[in-house]
Design an enzyme around this catalytic site. Structure first.
Site, mmCIF file in Angstrom:
data_model
loop_
_atom_site.group_PDB
_atom_site.id
_atom_site.type_symbol
_atom_site.label_atom_id
_atom_site.label_comp_id
_atom_site.label_asym_id
_atom_site.label_seq_id
_atom_site.Cartn_x
_atom_site.Cartn_y
_atom_site.Cartn_z
ATOM 1 C CB SER A 57 -27.517 6.849 -29.501
ATOM 2 O OG SER A 57 -27.487 6.748 -30.964
ATOM 3 C CG ASP A 73 -34.609 6.731 -32.629
ATOM 4 O OD1 ASP A 73 -34.135 7.401 -33.644
ATOM 5 O OD2 ASP A 73 -34.142 6.515 -31.665
ATOM 6 C CG HIS A 114 -31.955 9.172 -31.803
ATOM 7 N ND1 HIS A 114 -31.846 7.912 -31.543
ATOM 8 C CD2 HIS A 114 -30.619 9.770 -31.658
ATOM 9 C CE1 HIS A 114 -30.742 7.560 -31.301
ATOM 10 N NE2 HIS A 114 -29.868 8.510 -31.609
#
Length: 108
Positions: free
Chosen positions: A4, A57, A88
Protein backbone atom coordinates in the site's frame (compact mmCIF):
# COMPACT_ATOMS: atom_id res chain seq x y z
CA UNK A 1 9.45 -3.88 -0.65
CA UNK A 2 6.20 -2.41 0.59
CA UNK A 3 2.45 -2.81 0.84
CA UNK A 4 0.00 0.00 0.00
CA UNK A 5 1.60 3.31 1.06
CA UNK A 6 4.79 1.39 1.85
CA UNK A 7 4.77 0.14 -1.75
CA UNK A 8 4.50 3.72 -3.00
CA UNK A 9 7.60 4.51 -0.93
CA UNK A 10 9.37 1.43 -2.34
CA UNK A 11 8.63 2.68 -5.86
CA UNK A 12 9.61 6.27 -5.10
CA UNK A 13 12.92 5.43 -3.46
CA UNK A 14 13.80 2.26 -5.36
CA UNK A 15 13.36 3.84 -8.78
CA UNK A 16 15.43 6.88 -7.80
CA UNK A 17 18.13 5.20 -5.70
CA UNK A 18 21.51 5.78 -7.38
CA UNK A 19 22.81 2.23 -6.81
CA UNK A 20 21.55 -1.06 -8.24
CA UNK A 21 19.13 -3.02 -6.06
CA UNK A 22 18.34 -6.74 -6.11
CA UNK A 23 14.72 -5.88 -6.87
CA UNK A 24 11.61 -3.93 -5.94
CA UNK A 25 8.44 -5.51 -4.55
CA UNK A 26 5.30 -3.39 -4.75
CA UNK A 27 2.10 -4.81 -3.26
CA UNK A 28 -1.36 -3.27 -3.68
CA UNK A 29 0.04 0.14 -4.50
CA UNK A 30 0.62 2.80 -7.15
CA UNK A 31 3.49 4.86 -8.58
CA UNK A 32 3.58 8.22 -6.78
CA UNK A 33 4.49 11.36 -8.75
CA UNK A 34 4.61 9.63 -12.15
CA UNK A 35 4.91 13.03 -13.84
CA UNK A 36 8.43 13.55 -12.44
CA UNK A 37 9.59 9.93 -12.61
CA UNK A 38 10.98 10.04 -16.14
CA UNK A 39 13.36 12.88 -15.20
CA UNK A 40 14.32 11.39 -11.82
CA UNK A 41 14.52 7.64 -12.50
CA UNK A 42 17.86 5.92 -11.98
CA UNK A 43 19.80 4.26 -14.78
CA UNK A 44 19.46 0.73 -13.37
CA UNK A 45 16.87 -0.53 -15.84
CA UNK A 46 17.79 -4.16 -15.11
CA UNK A 47 16.45 -4.05 -11.52
CA UNK A 48 13.49 -6.45 -11.54
CA UNK A 49 10.16 -5.24 -10.19
CA UNK A 50 7.48 -7.56 -8.80
CA UNK A 51 4.01 -6.01 -8.71
CA UNK A 52 1.08 -7.75 -7.02
CA UNK A 53 -2.48 -6.51 -6.58
CA UNK A 54 -5.87 -7.75 -5.48
CA UNK A 55 -8.54 -7.77 -8.17
CA UNK A 56 -11.19 -6.66 -5.63
CA UNK A 57 -9.16 -3.97 -3.83
CA UNK A 58 -11.54 -1.17 -2.74
CA UNK A 59 -8.79 1.06 -1.27
CA UNK A 60 -6.20 1.05 -4.04
CA UNK A 61 -8.01 -0.12 -7.20
CA UNK A 62 -6.22 -2.66 -9.35
CA UNK A 63 -6.32 -0.11 -12.17
CA UNK A 64 -3.60 1.79 -10.27
CA UNK A 65 -1.47 -1.35 -10.12
CA UNK A 66 -1.93 -1.85 -13.86
CA UNK A 67 -1.13 1.83 -14.45
CA UNK A 68 2.13 1.33 -12.52
CA UNK A 69 2.96 -1.63 -14.75
CA UNK A 70 2.29 0.47 -17.86
CA UNK A 71 4.35 3.40 -16.58
CA UNK A 72 7.30 1.15 -15.79
CA UNK A 73 7.04 -0.79 -19.05
CA UNK A 74 7.12 2.53 -20.93
CA UNK A 75 10.35 3.32 -19.06
CA UNK A 76 11.79 -0.05 -20.19
CA UNK A 77 11.83 -1.60 -16.70
CA UNK A 78 11.85 -5.33 -15.96
CA UNK A 79 8.33 -5.78 -14.55
CA UNK A 80 6.33 -8.85 -13.58
CA UNK A 81 2.68 -8.41 -12.58
CA UNK A 82 0.47 -10.80 -10.64
CA UNK A 83 -3.12 -10.33 -9.57
CA UNK A 84 -5.01 -12.28 -6.94
CA UNK A 85 -8.75 -12.62 -6.18
CA UNK A 86 -8.65 -10.61 -2.95
CA UNK A 87 -9.28 -7.14 -1.54
CA UNK A 88 -6.63 -4.87 0.04
CA UNK A 89 -4.69 -7.70 1.64
CA UNK A 90 -1.96 -10.29 1.16
CA UNK A 91 -2.76 -13.93 0.42
CA UNK A 92 -0.79 -17.16 0.72
CA UNK A 93 -0.36 -17.53 -3.05
CA UNK A 94 1.08 -14.00 -3.19
CA UNK A 95 3.51 -14.79 -0.36
CA UNK A 96 4.67 -17.86 -2.27
CA UNK A 97 5.20 -15.77 -5.42
CA UNK A 98 7.15 -13.19 -3.41
CA UNK A 99 9.36 -15.99 -2.04
CA UNK A 100 10.08 -17.21 -5.58
CA UNK A 101 10.95 -13.66 -6.68
CA UNK A 102 13.31 -13.15 -3.72
CA UNK A 103 14.99 -16.55 -4.19
CA UNK A 104 15.58 -15.80 -7.87
CA UNK A 105 17.09 -12.44 -7.00
CA UNK A 106 19.40 -13.99 -4.40
CA UNK A 107 20.37 -16.95 -6.59
CA UNK A 108 18.65 -19.74 -4.64
Amino acid sequence: AGFSQGGAIAYYLGLRYPHALAGIIALSTYVPTPESLQQEINTHSDVPIFIAHGTHDPLVPESLGRAAQNILNALDRDVSYQSYPMEHAVCLEEIRDIAVFIKQRLGY
